[in-house]
Design a protein around this motif. Sequence first.
Motif, PDB file in Angstrom:
ATOM      1  N   GLY A 111       0.810  -1.211   0.000  1.00 50.08           N
ATOM      2  CA  GLY A 111       0.000   0.000   0.000  1.00 50.08           C
ATOM      3  C   GLY A 111       0.841   1.257   0.000  1.00 50.08           C
ATOM      4  N   ALA A 112       0.243   2.330  -0.487  1.00 48.54           N
ATOM      5  CA  ALA A 112       0.862   3.653  -0.421  1.00 48.54           C
ATOM      6  C   ALA A 112       0.289   4.369   0.794  1.00 48.54           C
ATOM      7  N   GLN A 113       1.126   5.099   1.490  1.00 46.62           N
ATOM      8  CA  GLN A 113       0.657   5.830   2.664  1.00 46.62           C
ATOM      9  C   GLN A 113       0.535   7.308   2.341  1.00 46.62           C
ATOM     10  N   ALA A 114      -0.611   7.861   2.700  1.00 47.92           N
ATOM     11  CA  ALA A 114      -0.882   9.277   2.463  1.00 47.92           C
ATOM     12  C   ALA A 114      -1.858   9.750   3.534  1.00 47.92           C
ATOM     13  N   PRO A 115      -2.113  11.043   3.598  1.00 45.46           N
ATOM     14  CA  PRO A 115      -3.145  11.525   4.526  1.00 45.46           C
ATOM     15  C   PRO A 115      -4.513  10.964   4.144  1.00 45.46           C
ATOM     16  N   ALA A 116      -5.493  11.191   4.985  1.00 41.73           N
ATOM     17  CA  ALA A 116      -6.831  10.655   4.742  1.00 41.73           C
ATOM     18  C   ALA A 116      -7.474  11.225   3.481  1.00 41.73           C
ATOM     19  N   ASP A 117      -6.941  12.342   2.964  1.00 46.79           N
ATOM     20  CA  ASP A 117      -7.496  12.903   1.731  1.00 46.79           C
ATOM     21  C   ASP A 117      -6.886  12.279   0.480  1.00 46.79           C
ATOM     22  N   VAL A 137       9.489  -6.177  -9.665  1.00 42.81           N
ATOM     23  CA  VAL A 137       8.472  -7.190  -9.357  1.00 42.81           C
ATOM     24  C   VAL A 137       7.745  -7.630 -10.617  1.00 42.81           C
ATOM     25  N   LEU A 138       7.304  -6.667 -11.421  1.00 39.70           N
ATOM     26  CA  LEU A 138       6.512  -6.995 -12.608  1.00 39.70           C
ATOM     27  C   LEU A 138       7.343  -7.662 -13.698  1.00 39.70           C
ATOM     28  N   ASP A 139       8.653  -7.546 -13.626  1.00 34.10           N
ATOM     29  CA  ASP A 139       9.510  -8.305 -14.539  1.00 34.10           C
ATOM     30  C   ASP A 139       9.517  -9.788 -14.171  1.00 34.10           C
ATOM     31  N   ARG A 140       9.007 -10.096 -12.962  1.00 34.77           N
ATOM     32  CA  ARG A 140       9.064 -11.468 -12.458  1.00 34.77           C
ATOM     33  C   ARG A 140       7.698 -11.992 -12.031  1.00 34.77           C
ATOM     34  N   SER A 141       6.636 -11.276 -12.368  1.00 37.74           N
ATOM     35  CA  SER A 141       5.287 -11.732 -12.027  1.00 37.74           C
ATOM     36  C   SER A 141       4.289 -11.142 -13.011  1.00 37.74           C
ATOM     37  N   ALA A 142       3.069 -11.689 -12.971  1.00 38.27           N
ATOM     38  CA  ALA A 142       2.042 -11.228 -13.904  1.00 38.27           C
ATOM     39  C   ALA A 142       1.420  -9.916 -13.461  1.00 38.27           C
ATOM     40  N   SER A 143       1.360  -9.701 -12.145  1.00 40.08           N
ATOM     41  CA  SER A 143       0.755  -8.476 -11.623  1.00 40.08           C
ATOM     42  C   SER A 143       1.239  -8.257 -10.200  1.00 40.08           C
ATOM     43  N   ILE A 144       0.923  -7.089  -9.680  1.00 42.11           N
ATOM     44  CA  ILE A 144       1.268  -6.766  -8.306  1.00 42.11           C
ATOM     45  C   ILE A 144      -0.032  -6.522  -7.542  1.00 42.11           C
ATOM     46  N   GLY A 145      -0.168  -7.145  -6.371  1.00 39.37           N
ATOM     47  CA  GLY A 145      -1.395  -7.027  -5.587  1.00 39.37           C
ATOM     48  C   GLY A 145      -1.310  -5.888  -4.594  1.00 39.37           C
ATOM     49  N   VAL A 146      -2.310  -4.989  -4.619  1.00 35.40           N
ATOM     50  CA  VAL A 146      -2.280  -3.808  -3.757  1.00 35.40           C
ATOM     51  C   VAL A 146      -3.481  -3.786  -2.820  1.00 35.40           C
ATOM     52  N   ARG A 147      -3.397  -2.908  -1.825  1.00 37.52           N
ATOM     53  CA  ARG A 147      -4.408  -2.837  -0.776  1.00 37.52           C
ATOM     54  C   ARG A 147      -5.760  -2.322  -1.254  1.00 37.52           C
ATOM     55  N   GLY A 148      -5.744  -1.291  -2.093  1.00 38.12           N
ATOM     56  CA  GLY A 148      -7.010  -0.682  -2.472  1.00 38.12           C
ATOM     57  C   GLY A 148      -6.867   0.303  -3.609  1.00 38.12           C
ATOM     58  N   GLU A 149      -7.918   1.122  -3.773  1.00 39.08           N
ATOM     59  CA  GLU A 149      -7.979   1.997  -4.943  1.00 39.08           C
ATOM     60  C   GLU A 149      -6.936   3.104  -4.907  1.00 39.08           C
ATOM     61  N   LEU A 150      -6.547   3.565  -3.725  1.00 41.96           N
ATOM     62  CA  LEU A 150      -5.519   4.604  -3.652  1.00 41.96           C
ATOM     63  C   LEU A 150      -4.211   4.102  -4.241  1.00 41.96           C
ATOM     64  N   THR A 308      -5.306   3.168   6.835  1.00 44.28           N
ATOM     65  CA  THR A 308      -6.466   2.620   7.531  1.00 44.28           C
ATOM     66  C   THR A 308      -7.727   2.778   6.684  1.00 44.28           C
ATOM     67  N   LEU A 309      -7.881   3.941   6.063  1.00 43.76           N
ATOM     68  CA  LEU A 309      -9.093   4.217   5.294  1.00 43.76           C
ATOM     69  C   LEU A 309      -9.199   3.333   4.057  1.00 43.76           C
ATOM     70  N   GLU A 310      -8.076   3.104   3.380  1.00 41.05           N
ATOM     71  CA  GLU A 310      -8.094   2.322   2.144  1.00 41.05           C
ATOM     72  C   GLU A 310      -8.595   0.904   2.386  1.00 41.05           C
ATOM     73  N   LEU A 311      -8.107   0.263   3.447  1.00 39.47           N
ATOM     74  CA  LEU A 311      -8.543  -1.101   3.743  1.00 39.47           C
ATOM     75  C   LEU A 311      -9.980  -1.135   4.250  1.00 39.47           C
ATOM     76  N   CYS A 312     -10.363  -0.146   5.035  1.00 40.78           N
ATOM     77  CA  CYS A 312     -11.746  -0.101   5.522  1.00 40.78           C
ATOM     78  C   CYS A 312     -12.721   0.025   4.356  1.00 40.78           C
ATOM     79  N   ARG A 313     -12.375   0.837   3.390  1.00 34.26           N
ATOM     80  CA  ARG A 313     -13.254   1.012   2.232  1.00 34.26           C
ATOM     81  C   ARG A 313     -13.309  -0.255   1.385  1.00 34.26           C
ATOM     82  N   TYR A 314     -12.163  -0.894   1.198  1.00 36.01           N
ATOM     83  CA  TYR A 314     -12.154  -2.090   0.352  1.00 36.01           C
ATOM     84  C   TYR A 314     -12.935  -3.231   0.990  1.00 36.01           C
ATOM     85  N   PHE A 315     -12.753  -3.429   2.288  1.00 36.55           N
ATOM     86  CA  PHE A 315     -13.403  -4.547   2.975  1.00 36.55           C
ATOM     87  C   PHE A 315     -14.739  -4.170   3.618  1.00 36.55           C
ATOM     88  N   ASP A 316     -15.151  -2.924   3.478  1.00 35.70           N
ATOM     89  CA  ASP A 316     -16.392  -2.458   4.116  1.00 35.70           C
ATOM     90  C   ASP A 316     -16.353  -2.656   5.630  1.00 35.70           C
TER      91      ASP A 316
END
Length: 501
Positions: A111-117, A137-150, A308-316
């Motif tokens: 995940g990327a860390q930023a303020p709540a905005d 990473v992408l030279d050695r895998s099909a994709s990279i898995g991230v926490r959320g939309e941010l 905190t907000l990114e994961l809360c939004r993704y997982f409801d």
Amino acid sequence: MKRVLIRSGKSPFRVATPAEFIQQDLIGTNTGNLLFSDSAHKMLSTPNTEVTSNGIRTDPSAERAAEINEQYDVFVVPLANAFRPTFQTSLDRLSKLIEQLTIPVVVFGVGAQAPADYDTEWLTPMETSVKRFASAVLDRSASIGVRGELTAGYLNGLGFRDVDIIGCPSMFLYGATFPAIRAAELTADSRIALSLSPDAIPVGDISGIARHAWERYPHLTYYAQNLTDAELLLWGDTTPESGFEDPFPLQLSHALLRENKVRMPLDPATWIDELRGYDFAYGTRIHGNIAALLAGTPAVVLTHDSRTLELCRYFDIPHRPLTDLPADTDPRELYEAADFSPMLKGHGERFERITAFLTRNGLDNAYQHGDGGAAHDARVASLDLPASMPVWDGSDDGQMRYRMSRLRELITAAETKAQKQAKKAGEETGKLRARLTAAERHAIETAEQLDAVRQELAAAHKQLAAVERRVGGIERRLLVRLGPAIRRRTRKLADSRDRKG
């Protein structure tokens, strides 16, 4: 048999003492790291897979890279908020290691860390490091898995398109099934689990919220998560004697520590098991609240930044912005306003998303290609894993030998350091003395040279005076000799003009 190397503080099957957790930093400074790494370990454990922990520290040497290439088939890297300035050096080390690997590398949960905005402008200085990491990473895998939309948007903005939003592995500790959330009726006798983050202090009155909560709910327990908290609980401090107090529970002088209402979880299994005995959990720690939810305990996250907000939004996950909460916020009000149905309803779809990500990257999972993690859970259940650390009361709790040994090591290290500093200071003093002696010698030589110059100058003055005297004598003699002749010549010239006139 596929040999999987996973980045984690320790294997879920390693039983470590509190002293070992602290001395070796098995939690990677935050015990929440073990929650998602243990979940990833379980998820990847199939009959045809052997999962080995690599430890939390990265050795980017060519020798270590060669070992990994030879001994393993894939390197799995579960991460949290790794795209942050304070992690940049660690990210660069990880990139250096990955660039030397010839086996697949799968990263999920980063995940990327930023303020709540969600303003990622402050990450601009580390864009080069993030691009280097994502490219490796992408030279050695099909994709990279991230926490959320941010994080997905952030990487897209840097030019990376093979990005899958999968959340955090910790929420899938039980696969496609999520524990039912128990109903509760909070009263003064209810047990409340509180989690706090020091970096949330500038965002809201978290200390005030905590104070009002433990005043209303005497059975409240603060679950700390940082390595510094573990060190405080193990060692203690002198703040009760010094009289120093801070509104945030970082010293023994704080009421929560004086009343032994602080615990430090060391292992996810015992952490979750303990939280089953609570009626409600809340606070600023995302994994502290996820641990409660995995225990079936209702929990609400007080969001204060993007991680905190990114994961809360993704997982409801039920959450409230910390900035909107007054100090006298009642946990009961947070619980009564929480709705857990979206989180539970969407869990199956989110599980399919993360397993599809694993499949896309050539990894089987225990839930679709194994026993659903039953063997893993049985093995964990058979272990005598440590309970959460309480506040040390000064008695012999089994860690006295470590404390004494560690103190001796620290004293020895301090003495060795002092000796080295003294030796270095002595060497520097010797050099300075030598320079001073040389300078004094040079000053003496210069003074002697200056004295010689003065003597030469005095002699020159004498010679000049003698010359001046000689010249003066010559001038006088010339005047004596030439004077009469000049006067005669002058008279002749005058007489000649008179005759002509």
